[in-house]
Write an enzyme that holds these catalytic residues in place. Structure first.
Site, PDB file in Angstrom:
ATOM      1  N   HIS A  65     -32.860 -14.165  25.339  1.00  0.00           N
ATOM      2  CA  HIS A  65     -32.419 -15.473  24.852  1.00  0.00           C
ATOM      3  C   HIS A  65     -33.587 -16.384  24.476  1.00  0.00           C
ATOM      4  O   HIS A  65     -33.518 -17.131  23.498  1.00  0.00           O
ATOM      5  CB  HIS A  65     -31.550 -16.139  25.918  1.00  0.00           C
ATOM      6  CG  HIS A  65     -30.966 -17.452  25.507  1.00  0.00           C
ATOM      7  ND1 HIS A  65     -30.092 -17.584  24.445  1.00  0.00           N
ATOM      8  CD2 HIS A  65     -31.134 -18.714  26.010  1.00  0.00           C
ATOM      9  CE1 HIS A  65     -29.735 -18.855  24.317  1.00  0.00           C
ATOM     10  NE2 HIS A  65     -30.362 -19.559  25.241  1.00  0.00           N
TER      11      HIS A  65
ATOM     12  N   SER B  91     -29.146 -22.494  21.394  1.00  0.00           N
ATOM     13  CA  SER B  91     -28.567 -22.481  22.734  1.00  0.00           C
ATOM     14  C   SER B  91     -27.631 -23.689  22.881  1.00  0.00           C
ATOM     15  O   SER B  91     -26.705 -23.833  22.089  1.00  0.00           O
ATOM     16  CB  SER B  91     -29.681 -22.482  23.783  1.00  0.00           C
ATOM     17  OG  SER B  91     -29.183 -22.164  25.058  1.00  0.00           O
TER      18      SER B  91
ATOM     19  N   ASP C 198     -30.441 -10.617  23.428  1.00  0.00           N
ATOM     20  CA  ASP C 198     -29.948 -11.767  24.197  1.00  0.00           C
ATOM     21  C   ASP C 198     -28.784 -11.347  25.094  1.00  0.00           C
ATOM     22  O   ASP C 198     -27.732 -10.939  24.608  1.00  0.00           O
ATOM     23  CB  ASP C 198     -29.510 -12.867  23.226  1.00  0.00           C
ATOM     24  CG  ASP C 198     -29.277 -14.215  23.897  1.00  0.00           C
ATOM     25  OD1 ASP C 198     -29.065 -14.242  25.120  1.00  0.00           O
ATOM     26  OD2 ASP C 198     -29.313 -15.239  23.189  1.00  0.00           O
TER      27      ASP C 198
END
Length: 486
Positions: free
Chosen positions: A430, A162, A401
């Site tokens: 995610h 991320s 995601d």
């Protein structure tokens, strides 16, 4: 374990003293904080004598090249053992018996590095909303100063998911293959998308709309908790998927433990139809005074608040609430269910978050994300920048995601020359990069054995320090949860 500074020693700060101005530091155990003399931010702002927090595991070898740099996500900390614990330990992806593992806290975070909670030397008060914009590139440059002070000569592999994946990409692009030998990026992007920017804006607006925000000049002990909690709830919905919520919660009522907790907290049940209706309508709304349901009985000007969990007793499938009707008659009312396990989960997460984060810090870090664009001020074509990343690279994407889409991972893998792409089939969206520990561990172990063979084949060294969490243990900064919490 702690590592002895070898060169360009940075002054180490007394964490106990900093805790007096930043109460959130107590959440991260075993880290160190050093003072960096100077850095010119991308914006041109010069910051002096600012803190950077970090935590290490293992021992740096004589060559200074057995280094794994782990980069944390948006609301993470330097404590990898907490949020990626099942990957940390002997013969695991992050093996302290072979690698010197370090995670450095990003600027803007409330967990030790330069942030809105830092005292401004010029004013003697916290930076608060006057905290300067810090970008992902600023983080990488500040962290490089700390690595140099530790005697690090090169990085065997930089790894992050991320926001941490953004740092990984910047490490590789900024310093090249001579310094950063390998790179792993999970669930990230070459540039922050319009979709992600929009979600960040919606979350910031939640904070701004809280009357306690006060343009960011709120007392730390009275931060805009309603806005911050709402921002966290909004963010969580982007981290998961519709199907993961449906499978986990469906239309179920909260757990027995949560209902019992609500009953203990409830001061009294409503006694009139008006109070009963008000309780359902305002369920989940909190103010400072939200300790009980205040009956209105049609009177103007009377304070009315509700507890976030007061409707548990009203909305359980077997509840029959006795109330006075508008005519004064007493009758039993069995309302349709209006309080569900999914709501309980979001409220639990919102409450958990406001006890571990700061609103100005949240604003600062989401703005950091918005600046992420590998091509910015370099070239016009993003593929041109990606083609310069010559390190062997592992790109891991999550099929479900919806925030950093799998197509964005395909784009990275397509344009980074020496990359391999792996897909995680998970319904969790995610957040799978913080939940699918076994598969992620396997993929990283294989990648390191192939590309860091001299280190992974070396005899293990004894080391001291904490190991990672079991994957079933509740994490402070990650996503592993005990289901009974909500």
């Amino acid at each position: 374990m702690s590592h002895t500074l070898k060169s360009k020693t940075l002054q180490e700060l007394d964490i106990e003293e900093i805790k007096e101005t930043n109460p959130l530091l107590k959440l991260v155990q075993g880290q160190r904080i050093v003072q960096v003399p100077e850095l010119v931010l991308e914006s041109g702002v010069v910051i002096n004598n600012f803190p950077i927090a970090y935590k290490t595991w293992g021992t740096l070898n004589e060559a200074g090249d057995n280094v794994l740099v782990i980069c944390h996500a948006l609301t993470g900390s330097a404590d990898v053992a907490d949020w990626w614990g099942p990957l940390l330990g002997n013969d695991l992806a992050f093996d302290p018996s072979r690698f010197f593992i370090i995670c450095l806290n990003s600027m803007g975070s409330p967990y030790g590095s330069f942030s809105p909670l830092t005292i401004n030397e010029e004013t003697g008060v916290r930076y608060g909303p006057e905290f300067p914009l810090c970008t992902v590139r600023d983080d990488v440059r500040a962290h490089r100063i700390v690595l140099d002070s530790l005697g690090v000569k090169s990085i065997a592999c930089v790894i992050g998911g991320s926001m941490g994946g953004m740092l990984s990409l910047e490490w590789a692009a900024m310093y090249g293959k001579e310094y950063v030998k390998n790179m792993v990026a999970l669930a990230t992007s070459a540039r922050h998308s319009a979709w992600c920017i929009s979600w960040s804006e919606a979350q910031r607006q939640s904070i701004y709309s809280d009357p306690n925000y006060l343009d960011g000049y709120y007392p730390v002990e009275e931060q805009p908790v309603a806005g911050l909690s709402a921002a966290r709830m909004s963010a969580l919905l982007t981290y998961r998927t519709r199907n993961s919520f449906e499978n986990k919660f469906s239309r179920r009522s909260p757990s027995i433990a949560q209902q019992q907790k609500a009953q203990r907290e409830e001061t009294r049940k409503p006694s009139t139809v008006s109070e009963h209706s008000l309780q359902i309508h305002n369920d989940g709304y909190k103010t400072k005074a939200s300790t009980a349901i205040a009956g209105i009985s049609g009177q103007k000007g009377q304070s009315v608040v509700s507890t976030a969990s007061s409707s548990d007793s009203l909305n359980s499938s077997t509840s029959m609430t006795s109330v006075s009707s508008v005519t004064g008659e007493v009758k039993d009312i069995k309302p349709a269910q209006t309080y569900f396990s999914a709501q309980s989960y979001l409220r639990y997460q919102g409450t958990k978050f406001i006890n571990r984060f700061d609103a100005n810090c949240y604003i600062a870090i989401t703005r950091k994300l918005d600046t992420h664009d590998l091509a910015r001020d370099r070239v016009d074509d993003i593929t041109e920048v990606l083609s310069t990343i010559q390190q062997p690279s592992l790109i891991i994407g999550i099929q479900s995601d919806g925030l950093f889409t799998y197509s964005e991972q395909e784009f990275l893998a397509e344009h980074i020359p020496k990359s391999q792409l792996e897909k995680i089939e998970s319904p969790e969206g995610h957040d799978a990069f913080l939940l699918e520990f076994k598969l992620i561990n396997k993929l990283i172990v294989q990648f390191l054995k192939t590309n860091c063979k001299a280190i992974t084949d070396a005899a293990p060294r004894a080391w001291g320090g904490d190991v990672g969490n079991d994957e079933t243990k509740t994490s402070v900064f990650g996503e592993a949860e005990e289901v009974t919490n909500w």
